[in-house]
Design a protein around this motif. Structure first.
Motif, PDB file in Angstrom:
ATOM      1  N   GLU A  58       0.829  -1.208   0.000  1.00  0.00           N
ATOM      2  CA  GLU A  58       0.000   0.000   0.000  1.00  0.00           C
ATOM      3  C   GLU A  58       0.867   1.264   0.000  1.00  0.00           C
ATOM      4  O   GLU A  58       0.564   2.237  -0.702  1.00  0.00           O
ATOM      5  N   LEU A  98      -6.160   2.102   6.790  1.00  0.00           N
ATOM      6  CA  LEU A  98      -6.719   1.653   5.511  1.00  0.00           C
ATOM      7  C   LEU A  98      -8.218   1.930   5.431  1.00  0.00           C
ATOM      8  O   LEU A  98      -8.755   2.120   4.339  1.00  0.00           O
ATOM      9  N   THR A 133      -4.424  -8.583   5.074  1.00  0.00           N
ATOM     10  CA  THR A 133      -4.083  -8.117   3.721  1.00  0.00           C
ATOM     11  C   THR A 133      -2.971  -9.048   3.236  1.00  0.00           C
ATOM     12  O   THR A 133      -2.477  -9.893   4.006  1.00  0.00           O
ATOM     13  N   THR A 187      -7.132  -3.511  -0.834  1.00  0.00           N
ATOM     14  CA  THR A 187      -6.581  -2.161  -0.941  1.00  0.00           C
ATOM     15  C   THR A 187      -6.353  -1.760  -2.397  1.00  0.00           C
ATOM     16  O   THR A 187      -5.967  -0.620  -2.666  1.00  0.00           O
ATOM     17  N   CYS A 215      -3.991  -2.869  -4.106  1.00  0.00           N
ATOM     18  CA  CYS A 215      -2.541  -2.774  -4.287  1.00  0.00           C
ATOM     19  C   CYS A 215      -1.875  -4.144  -4.425  1.00  0.00           C
ATOM     20  O   CYS A 215      -0.648  -4.232  -4.425  1.00  0.00           O
ATOM     21  N   VAL A 242     -11.085  -1.181   0.829  1.00  0.00           N
ATOM     22  CA  VAL A 242     -10.569  -0.057   1.631  1.00  0.00           C
ATOM     23  C   VAL A 242      -9.739   0.828   0.698  1.00  0.00           C
ATOM     24  O   VAL A 242      -9.659   0.552  -0.494  1.00  0.00           O
ATOM     25  N   THR A 243      -9.127   1.863   1.251  1.00  0.00           N
ATOM     26  CA  THR A 243      -8.392   2.800   0.383  1.00  0.00           C
ATOM     27  C   THR A 243      -6.992   3.090   0.940  1.00  0.00           C
ATOM     28  O   THR A 243      -6.696   2.756   2.095  1.00  0.00           O
ATOM     29  N   ILE A 244      -6.210   3.745   0.090  1.00  0.00           N
ATOM     30  CA  ILE A 244      -4.909   4.219   0.570  1.00  0.00           C
ATOM     31  C   ILE A 244      -4.924   5.752   0.671  1.00  0.00           C
ATOM     32  O   ILE A 244      -3.882   6.403   0.643  1.00  0.00           O
TER      33      ILE A 244
END
Lengths: 218, 217
Positions: free
Chosen positions: A14, A92, A109, A154, A156, A182-184
């Motif tokens: 990430e 996250l 993750t 993520t 990623c 989820v996001t970064i």
């Protein structure tokens, strides 16, 4: 400004993705995820990195408060900026509150699965040491209040191999298996700034972090 | 006395080595040899501290910590059988629960067991309890002590929110609020408005006993 980033290996995918997205080429000092098991060891490791960062103008910590392991850290002549989240899972989820909506989830993750102290490694160790029957008892106790293994997507890392692993873990512990996007965003905000005090703790030069500093963003 | 010391030492090491059957056997033998429950409890706490040290060295895994907690919990049943603790008059009433957003309850369960055995009337609310659940429990059970337990860092926020809810309900002043669990550190009372915090099991027992002694003197 010459920035140094401190990153945890669990968030390697990430953080590297966020660096690419933000077009930053900051030096990263990685910390071993196993250090989380002992707060004092993690604290000493972080302090050592801070003390040795003499050639930089600012430290960006791509972590959370890590069980308050950052409590007592002392900055040197440069400031340190830390996301106001309890740990990297909330990072996250972009806030502690978003993470809390998924109570009863054991989060994974690809980075966590890769670590050599992950839950599956724990399970294998326990099987070898205690045998099947006792291991089942130990892990039933460990997961008593969990309802699902939640793989955090993520964006990623390729999801399929990690999902297959997560499914095996979930099946073994009789839990459901879910994928949660989820996001970064928190990481990109950390890399780009600005660092508003609601979401980031900015520790000024020659300052010690105290417990009262460790309020999290909701 | 030397036998007790030797047995106690064996008990500490058996727990540190996670030798389950030997721990139970030694608890029985140590009790039979004349040691008090308090002494044995202290020995087991020393054993648990050794487990923690071995974990910190990297030799033990989390599974070992879990197993140690399970042995400790079961050893209490050997050490503190119900008939030794039955009394018609309880020392005081305690409402205990793991605060909102936390689900870790092994430590809380051990504390419930110890306090019950020590003749407290313990009402265990369970895990992930919202502030309002504590307010309702206090209104219903009128406890002397409220114990807020949590392991995760986020539990600290929930502890303060719970105390705020008790304040808003006008209940705070009549209660002794004690914090416990893995999220508790020596500084926690600097920023959470509780009456006390306990980092050790023995400390929890001492604080509860000291409070009810003061209250009912």
């Amino acid at each position: 400004m010459k920035n140094l980033v401190i990153g945890c290996r669990t968030l390697e995918n990430e953080l590297l993705a966020a660096m690419k997205l933000c077009e930053k080429t900051y030096t990263v000092r990685w910390i071993d995820a196993r250090l989380h098991n002992v707060k004092e060891k993690l604290n000493h490791s972080l302090q050592s990195i801070i003390d040795s960062a003499q050639d930089y103008d600012r430290i960006l910590m791509a972590t959370g408060f890590c069980g308050n392991a950052i409590d007592g850290l002392k900055t040197s002549r440069i400031p340190v900026i830390i996301p106001r989240v309890d740990d990297c899972t909330s990072l996250l989820f972009n806030s502690c509150k978003n993470r809390q909506a998924h109570a009863g989830s054991y989060f994974l993750t690809e980075g966590w699965l890769r670590g050599d102290s992950n839950i599956w490694a724990e399970y294998q160790y326990s099987l070898k040491k205690y045998g099947e029957k006792l291991t089942q008892k130990i892990f039933r106790t460990m997961f008593e209040h969990y309802r699902q293994i939640a793989l955090l997507d993520t964006g990623c890392y390729p999801i399929a191999p990690s999902l297959a692993q997560a499914q095996v873990i979930a099946d073994t512990f009789s839990l459901e298996c879910a994928v949660i996007p989820v996001t970064i965003d928190f990481l990109t905000q950390l890399l780009n700034g600005p660092w508003d005090s609601e979401r980031f703790l900015t520790v000024l030069p020659n300052t010690e972090i105290t417990a009262s500093d460790l309020t999290v963003t909701c | 006395m030397s036998d007790i010391t030797s047995l106690e030492s064996e008990l500490i090491n058996a727990l540190a080595q996670l030798d389950e059957d030997r721990v139970y056997d030694l608890v029985r033998k140590t009790l039979d040899s004349g040691a008090t429950s308090e002494q044995i409890l202290n020995d087991m706490n020393v054993g648990m501290q050794k487990v923690g040290t071995i974990f910190e060295s990297g030799e033990y895994f989390i599974a070992d910590l879990m197993f140690a907690g399970m042995i400790y919990r079961s050893a209490l049943d050997v050490l503190l059988p119900p008939q030794t603790s039955v009394s018609s008059v309880k020392k005081g009433r305690i409402v205990i629960g793991v605060v909102e957003n936390d689900i870790h309850d092994i430590g809380k369960d051990i504390v419930v067991c110890l306090l019950s055995a020590d003749n407290f009337d313990v009402i265990d609310l369970g895990i992930d309890m919202k502030p309002q659940a504590f307010v309702s429990a206090v209104q219903r059970y009128h406890p002397d002590i409220v114990m807020l337990s949590g392991m995760m860092q986020i539990a600290r926020d929930s502890m303060q929110k719970t105390i705020d809810a008790l304040k808003n309900a006008g209940l705070r002043d009549q209660l002794y609020i004690l914090l416990g669990g893995g999220c508790v550190d020596p500084d926690i009372l600097d920023y959470i408005d509780a009456d006390a915090a306990a980092m050790e099991l023995s400390d929890t027992l001492e604080k509860c006993n000291a409070y009810v002694s003061r209250r009912y003197q």
